[in-house]
Design a protein around this motif. Structure first.
Motif, short mmCIF file in Angstrom:
data_model
loop_
_atom_site.label_atom_id
_atom_site.label_comp_id
_atom_site.label_asym_id
_atom_site.label_seq_id
_atom_site.Cartn_x
_atom_site.Cartn_y
_atom_site.Cartn_z
N LEU A 280 0.83 -1.21 0.00
CA LEU A 280 0.00 0.00 0.00
C LEU A 280 0.86 1.26 0.00
O LEU A 280 0.53 2.25 -0.66
CB LEU A 280 -0.93 -0.01 1.21
N ALA A 281 1.98 1.24 0.73
CA ALA A 281 2.84 2.43 0.82
C ALA A 281 3.54 2.73 -0.48
O ALA A 281 3.88 3.89 -0.75
CB ALA A 281 3.86 2.25 1.94
N THR A 282 3.78 1.71 -1.32
CA THR A 282 4.53 1.93 -2.55
C THR A 282 3.64 2.01 -3.78
O THR A 282 4.14 2.03 -4.91
CB THR A 282 5.58 0.82 -2.75
N GLY A 283 2.32 2.05 -3.60
CA GLY A 283 1.42 2.32 -4.71
C GLY A 283 1.01 1.13 -5.53
O GLY A 283 0.51 1.30 -6.65
N HIS A 284 1.20 -0.11 -5.03
CA HIS A 284 0.75 -1.27 -5.80
C HIS A 284 -0.77 -1.35 -5.77
O HIS A 284 -1.43 -0.77 -4.90
CB HIS A 284 1.37 -2.55 -5.26
N ASP A 285 -1.33 -2.06 -6.74
CA ASP A 285 -2.78 -2.21 -6.87
C ASP A 285 -3.37 -2.66 -5.54
O ASP A 285 -3.06 -3.75 -5.05
CB ASP A 285 -3.06 -3.25 -7.96
N PRO A 286 -4.25 -1.86 -4.92
CA PRO A 286 -4.78 -2.22 -3.60
C PRO A 286 -5.59 -3.50 -3.61
O PRO A 286 -5.62 -4.23 -2.61
CB PRO A 286 -5.62 -1.01 -3.19
N ASP A 287 -6.27 -3.82 -4.73
CA ASP A 287 -7.01 -5.07 -4.78
C ASP A 287 -6.07 -6.26 -4.70
O ASP A 287 -6.39 -7.28 -4.07
CB ASP A 287 -7.83 -5.15 -6.07
N ALA A 288 -4.91 -6.14 -5.32
CA ALA A 288 -3.92 -7.22 -5.26
C ALA A 288 -3.32 -7.31 -3.86
O ALA A 288 -3.15 -8.40 -3.31
CB ALA A 288 -2.82 -6.99 -6.29
N VAL A 289 -3.02 -6.16 -3.26
CA VAL A 289 -2.42 -6.15 -1.92
C VAL A 289 -3.38 -6.75 -0.90
O VAL A 289 -2.97 -7.51 -0.01
CB VAL A 289 -2.04 -4.71 -1.52
N LEU A 290 -4.66 -6.45 -1.04
CA LEU A 290 -5.65 -6.87 -0.05
C LEU A 290 -6.39 -8.16 -0.43
O LEU A 290 -7.38 -8.51 0.21
CB LEU A 290 -6.66 -5.74 0.16
N MET A 291 -5.88 -8.87 -1.43
CA MET A 291 -6.52 -10.13 -1.80
C MET A 291 -6.44 -11.14 -0.67
O MET A 291 -7.17 -12.14 -0.64
CB MET A 291 -5.91 -10.70 -3.08
N SER A 292 -5.56 -10.91 0.31
CA SER A 292 -5.41 -11.84 1.43
C SER A 292 -6.62 -11.84 2.36
O SER A 292 -6.80 -12.78 3.14
CB SER A 292 -4.17 -11.46 2.24
N LEU A 293 -7.46 -10.83 2.28
CA LEU A 293 -8.59 -10.76 3.20
C LEU A 293 -9.66 -11.79 2.85
O LEU A 293 -9.91 -12.07 1.68
CB LEU A 293 -9.19 -9.36 3.17
#
Length: 300
Positions: A280-293
């Motif tokens: 999230l801090a480096t601007g990656h796609d938030p859907d990809a970052v949060l797919m773990s939820l």
């Protein structure tokens, strides 16, 4: 960490990112085969789950090309309620907050030259059957002009614990670690127990596994080989557990226990997880970052 500014890492970067793609492909194929083989239970009559694959891009201010990856997510399968297997290769310049964080971890020269490159695979699976544990796995490589390192691991997250499953999962991870050093499994198991702990709940997230970060022994080939073996150990660790539990009958109370446990998982990933914070801090796609939820969770 040693100064590797005089070493060309282009070939090593390509090999690492290529390996993460191979690992992703093998896991996706194994999970879809598991879906195909599920012929009993309440979801057996529905179509076998398949991964939906989406390209992702890192959005970084002032950088025309900052890298990206593939987000592969399966939802509503026979075995998996939701599973994501993501890979990414991102690069550019770290922001101020990330530079401070890296400097605090001892990364040399990061505030003088904040360029970076990172590649890895991240997997989280949430299961239909409450008796089948959720699981997490990731491996990654990070590079800056003055340092490089590997990190990763895997951990099991059952809402209903079985000693047999915990023992077999850990045994497979140990088998992946042992060829690289007799002490590695014990070290990285202890690190996982510390890392995957939820301080505000005063409890572990699951039954552990292994975790390591900042791995740089001055031997890139050896550290890469170890990271590959951690990745290779994942399917032998997880598939037997899933095959053992996927047909176990469950009750509404079991499902309720699963949803509450997923709440713990969500709390940890949003509050403490390094990968979530970095993405999230480096601007990656938030859907990809949060797919773990998880797809569904509850709190008391």
């Amino acid at each position: 960490m040693p100064d590797d500014s005089d070493v060309s890492f282009d070939d090593r970067k390509a090999r690492a990112s290529g390996w993460f793609r191979q690992l992703r492909d093998s896991i996706v194929a194994a999970f879809e085969a598991l879906e195909d083989s599920q012929s009993t239970g309440p979801f057996a009559e529905q179509p076998a789950g398949r991964f939906e694959v989406t390209e992702t891009r890192r959005a970084a201010e002032g950088e025309a090309d900052a890298g990206g990856g593939l987000m592969s997510v399966m939802r509503g399968g026979r075995v998996f309620e939701k599973v994501g297997v993501n890979i990414s290769t991102v690069y550019g310049t770290l922001g101020d907050a990330a530079q401070v964080s890296m400097a605090a971890r001892g990364v040399p020269g990061i505030t003088d030259d904040p360029r970076f490159w990172a590649s890895g695979i991240s997997l989280v699976a949430h299961m239909q059957n409450p008796h089948t544990p959720a699981v997490h796995m990731n491996t990654r490589m990070f590079w800056t002009p003055n340092a490089w390192w590997f990190g990763g691991g895997a951990d099991l997250n059952p809402c209903i614990e079985y000693d047999e499953d915990t023992a077999s999962f850990h045994a497979a991870l140990k088998a992946g670690c042992d060829p690289h050093g007799a002490d590695l499994y014990d070290r990285f198991k202890a690190w996982a127990d510390e890392y995957f702990y939820i301080p505000h709940r005063k409890r572990a997230r699951g039954v552990g596994g292994i975790f390591y970060d900042d791995l740089n022994t001055d031997d890139w080939e050896a550290d890469f080989a170890f990271t590959q073996d951690v990745g290779r150990a994942f399917l032998p660790a997880f598939l037997p557990v899933t095959e053992r539990r996927r047909d176990t009958p469950w009750t509404d109370a079991d499902k309720d226990t699963q949803l509450v446990h997923r709440g713990l998982y969500a709390e940890y990933n949003l509050v403490y997880d390094r990968g979530t914070k970095f993405g999230l801090a480096t601007g990656h796609d938030p859907d990809a970052v949060l797919m773990s939820l998880p797809p569904l969770a509850k709190w008391r």
